[in-house]
Design a protein around this motif. Structure first.
Motif, PDB file in Angstrom:
ATOM      1  N   LEU A 103       0.826  -1.208   0.000  1.00 45.60           N
ATOM      2  CA  LEU A 103       0.000   0.000   0.000  1.00 45.60           C
ATOM      3  C   LEU A 103       0.860   1.257   0.000  1.00 45.60           C
ATOM      4  N   GLU A 104       1.882   1.270   0.817  1.00 44.47           N
ATOM      5  CA  GLU A 104       2.727   2.457   0.898  1.00 44.47           C
ATOM      6  C   GLU A 104       3.526   2.662  -0.395  1.00 44.47           C
ATOM      7  N   MET A 105       3.991   1.583  -0.997  1.00 44.85           N
ATOM      8  CA  MET A 105       4.715   1.699  -2.266  1.00 44.85           C
ATOM      9  C   MET A 105       3.783   2.218  -3.365  1.00 44.85           C
ATOM     10  N   ALA A 106       2.541   1.758  -3.370  1.00 46.11           N
ATOM     11  CA  ALA A 106       1.565   2.267  -4.344  1.00 46.11           C
ATOM     12  C   ALA A 106       1.329   3.763  -4.121  1.00 46.11           C
ATOM     13  N   GLN A 107       1.297   4.197  -2.874  1.00 51.48           N
ATOM     14  CA  GLN A 107       1.135   5.615  -2.580  1.00 51.48           C
ATOM     15  C   GLN A 107       2.333   6.417  -3.072  1.00 51.48           C
ATOM     16  N   PHE A 108       3.537   5.867  -2.926  1.00 51.16           N
ATOM     17  CA  PHE A 108       4.728   6.548  -3.427  1.00 51.16           C
ATOM     18  C   PHE A 108       4.674   6.687  -4.952  1.00 51.16           C
ATOM     19  N   PHE A 109       4.261   5.630  -5.626  1.00 48.61           N
ATOM     20  CA  PHE A 109       4.152   5.690  -7.088  1.00 48.61           C
ATOM     21  C   PHE A 109       3.096   6.701  -7.514  1.00 48.61           C
ATOM     22  N   MET A 110       1.991   6.745  -6.797  1.00 50.17           N
ATOM     23  CA  MET A 110       0.940   7.712  -7.128  1.00 50.17           C
ATOM     24  C   MET A 110       1.423   9.140  -6.902  1.00 50.17           C
ATOM     25  N   THR A 111       2.180   9.348  -5.850  1.00 51.78           N
ATOM     26  CA  THR A 111       2.738  10.669  -5.568  1.00 51.78           C
ATOM     27  C   THR A 111       3.675  11.099  -6.691  1.00 51.78           C
ATOM     28  N   ALA A 112       4.561  10.197  -7.106  1.00 53.27           N
ATOM     29  CA  ALA A 112       5.482  10.509  -8.196  1.00 53.27           C
ATOM     30  C   ALA A 112       4.716  10.762  -9.491  1.00 53.27           C
ATOM     31  N   TYR A 113       3.703   9.957  -9.753  1.00 54.23           N
ATOM     32  CA  TYR A 113       2.870  10.109 -10.951  1.00 54.23           C
ATOM     33  C   TYR A 113       2.222  11.497 -10.982  1.00 54.23           C
ATOM     34  N   TYR A 114       1.684  11.897  -9.869  1.00 53.41           N
ATOM     35  CA  TYR A 114       0.982  13.173  -9.765  1.00 53.41           C
ATOM     36  C   TYR A 114       1.946  14.353  -9.886  1.00 53.41           C
ATOM     37  N   LEU A 115       3.047  14.305  -9.151  1.00 49.00           N
ATOM     38  CA  LEU A 115       3.966  15.441  -9.123  1.00 49.00           C
ATOM     39  C   LEU A 115       4.790  15.579 -10.396  1.00 49.00           C
ATOM     40  N   LEU A 116       5.173  14.469 -11.011  1.00 46.30           N
ATOM     41  CA  LEU A 116       5.965  14.546 -12.233  1.00 46.30           C
ATOM     42  C   LEU A 116       5.082  14.758 -13.470  1.00 46.30           C
ATOM     43  N   GLY A 117       3.813  14.391 -13.376  1.00 42.78           N
ATOM     44  CA  GLY A 117       2.898  14.594 -14.494  1.00 42.78           C
ATOM     45  C   GLY A 117       2.217  15.948 -14.483  1.00 42.78           C
ATOM     46  N   GLY A 118       2.249  16.641 -13.360  1.00 47.15           N
ATOM     47  CA  GLY A 118       1.597  17.948 -13.246  1.00 47.15           C
ATOM     48  C   GLY A 118       2.102  18.987 -14.235  1.00 47.15           C
ATOM     49  N   PRO A 119       3.428  19.139 -14.392  1.00 53.85           N
ATOM     50  CA  PRO A 119       3.913  20.124 -15.362  1.00 53.85           C
ATOM     51  C   PRO A 119       3.477  19.808 -16.798  1.00 53.85           C
ATOM     52  N   TYR A 120       3.446  18.543 -17.156  1.00 57.08           N
ATOM     53  CA  TYR A 120       2.978  18.157 -18.493  1.00 57.08           C
ATOM     54  C   TYR A 120       1.500  18.508 -18.659  1.00 57.08           C
ATOM     55  N   SER A 121       0.728  18.272 -17.619  1.00 58.08           N
ATOM     56  CA  SER A 121      -0.694  18.619 -17.664  1.00 58.08           C
ATOM     57  C   SER A 121      -0.881  20.127 -17.836  1.00 58.08           C
ATOM     58  N   MET A 122      -0.056  20.901 -17.154  1.00 59.16           N
ATOM     59  CA  MET A 122      -0.134  22.354 -17.295  1.00 59.16           C
ATOM     60  C   MET A 122       0.255  22.769 -18.712  1.00 59.16           C
ATOM     61  N   GLN A 123       1.277  22.150 -19.246  1.00 59.28           N
ATOM     62  CA  GLN A 123       1.727  22.462 -20.601  1.00 59.28           C
ATOM     63  C   GLN A 123       0.632  22.178 -21.626  1.00 59.28           C
ATOM     64  N   GLN A 124      -0.118  21.105 -21.416  1.00 61.80           N
ATOM     65  CA  GLN A 124      -1.176  20.715 -22.342  1.00 61.80           C
ATOM     66  C   GLN A 124      -2.505  21.417 -22.046  1.00 61.80           C
ATOM     67  N   ASN A 125      -2.478  22.331 -21.074  1.00 64.45           N
ATOM     68  CA  ASN A 125      -3.670  23.077 -20.669  1.00 64.45           C
ATOM     69  C   ASN A 125      -4.755  22.116 -20.163  1.00 64.45           C
ATOM     70  N   GLY A 126      -4.333  21.103 -19.413  1.00 71.41           N
ATOM     71  CA  GLY A 126      -5.249  20.074 -18.954  1.00 71.41           C
ATOM     72  C   GLY A 126      -5.729  20.233 -17.528  1.00 71.41           C
ATOM     73  N   HIS A 127      -5.346  21.314 -16.859  1.00 69.70           N
ATOM     74  CA  HIS A 127      -5.795  21.521 -15.488  1.00 69.70           C
ATOM     75  C   HIS A 127      -7.253  21.969 -15.468  1.00 69.70           C
ATOM     76  N   VAL A 128      -7.905  21.707 -14.378  1.00 72.23           N
ATOM     77  CA  VAL A 128      -9.305  22.088 -14.208  1.00 72.23           C
ATOM     78  C   VAL A 128      -9.378  23.582 -13.918  1.00 72.23           C
ATOM     79  N   ARG A 129     -10.380  24.241 -14.515  1.00 74.22           N
ATOM     80  CA  ARG A 129     -10.596  25.672 -14.279  1.00 74.22           C
ATOM     81  C   ARG A 129     -12.032  25.919 -13.878  1.00 74.22           C
ATOM     82  N   MET A 130     -12.222  26.978 -13.145  1.00 77.27           N
ATOM     83  CA  MET A 130     -13.577  27.491 -12.894  1.00 77.27           C
ATOM     84  C   MET A 130     -13.945  28.293 -14.126  1.00 77.27           C
ATOM     85  N   ASP A 131     -14.911  27.828 -14.885  1.00 84.78           N
ATOM     86  CA  ASP A 131     -15.187  28.417 -16.187  1.00 84.78           C
ATOM     87  C   ASP A 131     -16.531  29.151 -16.214  1.00 84.78           C
ATOM     88  N   LEU A 132     -16.740  30.033 -15.259  1.00 88.61           N
ATOM     89  CA  LEU A 132     -17.967  30.825 -15.292  1.00 88.61           C
ATOM     90  C   LEU A 132     -17.938  31.845 -16.425  1.00 88.61           C
TER      91      LEU A 132
END
Length: 171
Positions: free
Chosen positions: A51-80
């Motif tokens: 369980l803890e190793m899976a959490q570490f992998f998820m943390t790395a997945y999230y933190l290392l993939g975040g900049p790519y998501s920002m580059q692709q304009n894939g972050h969630v926005r409040m679009d009012l």
């Protein structure tokens, strides 16, 4: 746009694209670990580390993939209102809000570096029965924050030039 800024933006985009592509595969490693743990839990004793190793992998997945998501304009926005704005207005507003993100990331990095120093100095371990060292995941956390800071700065430059009429896709 000056060539130095263009090279910086293109270089950061390239690095974060490559890291993002590699980070995508971490989800499969995490799923493999959880599948292994589920199988063992059904028929044998579940491993302490799963369980803890899976959490570490998820943390790395999230933190290392975040900049790519920002580059692709894939972050969630409040679009009012945002969706109805002209591209120039979006670029101006994004230029302002990205400064707030930059400040937040700098503060996060300061805390992350302090946390890494502590983990390395005192050999910090998790409080679980497995008790893995915490320094590796904290180092990955700081790498992810630095990559996000660089992508934030590159996106800021794109927004500034888009606000003055130079489209971001031509960078």
């Amino acid at each position: 746009m000056p060539s130095a800024i263009r090279k910086f933006v293109n270089g950061v985009d390239w690095i974060n694209r490559m890291v993002g592509y590699l980070a995508m595969y971490l989800i499969f490693a995490m799923m493999g670990i959880l599948l292994y743990a589920s199988f063992n839990k059904a028929f044998f004793l579940p491993p302490l580390w799963s369980l803890e190793m899976a959490q570490f992998f998820m943390t790395a997945y999230y933190l290392l993939g975040g900049p790519y998501s920002m580059q692709q304009n894939g972050h969630v926005r409040m679009d009012l209102f945002y969706g109805e704005w002209r591209p120039r207005t979006k670029a101006i507003v994004d230029s302002f809000t990205i400064l707030l993100l930059f400040f937040y990331l700098v503060m996060l990095l300061v805390g992350g570096i302090s946390s890494v120093e502590y983990a390395l100095k005192y050999g910090e371990e998790s409080y679980s029965a497995w008790a893995p060292k915490m320094a590796p995941i904290k180092i990955i956390m700081c790498i992810g924050i630095v990559l996000m800071l660089l992508q934030t700065l590159a996106t800021f430059f794109k927004n500034i030039y888009a606000a003055f009429g130079e489209p971001a896709h031509e960078l």
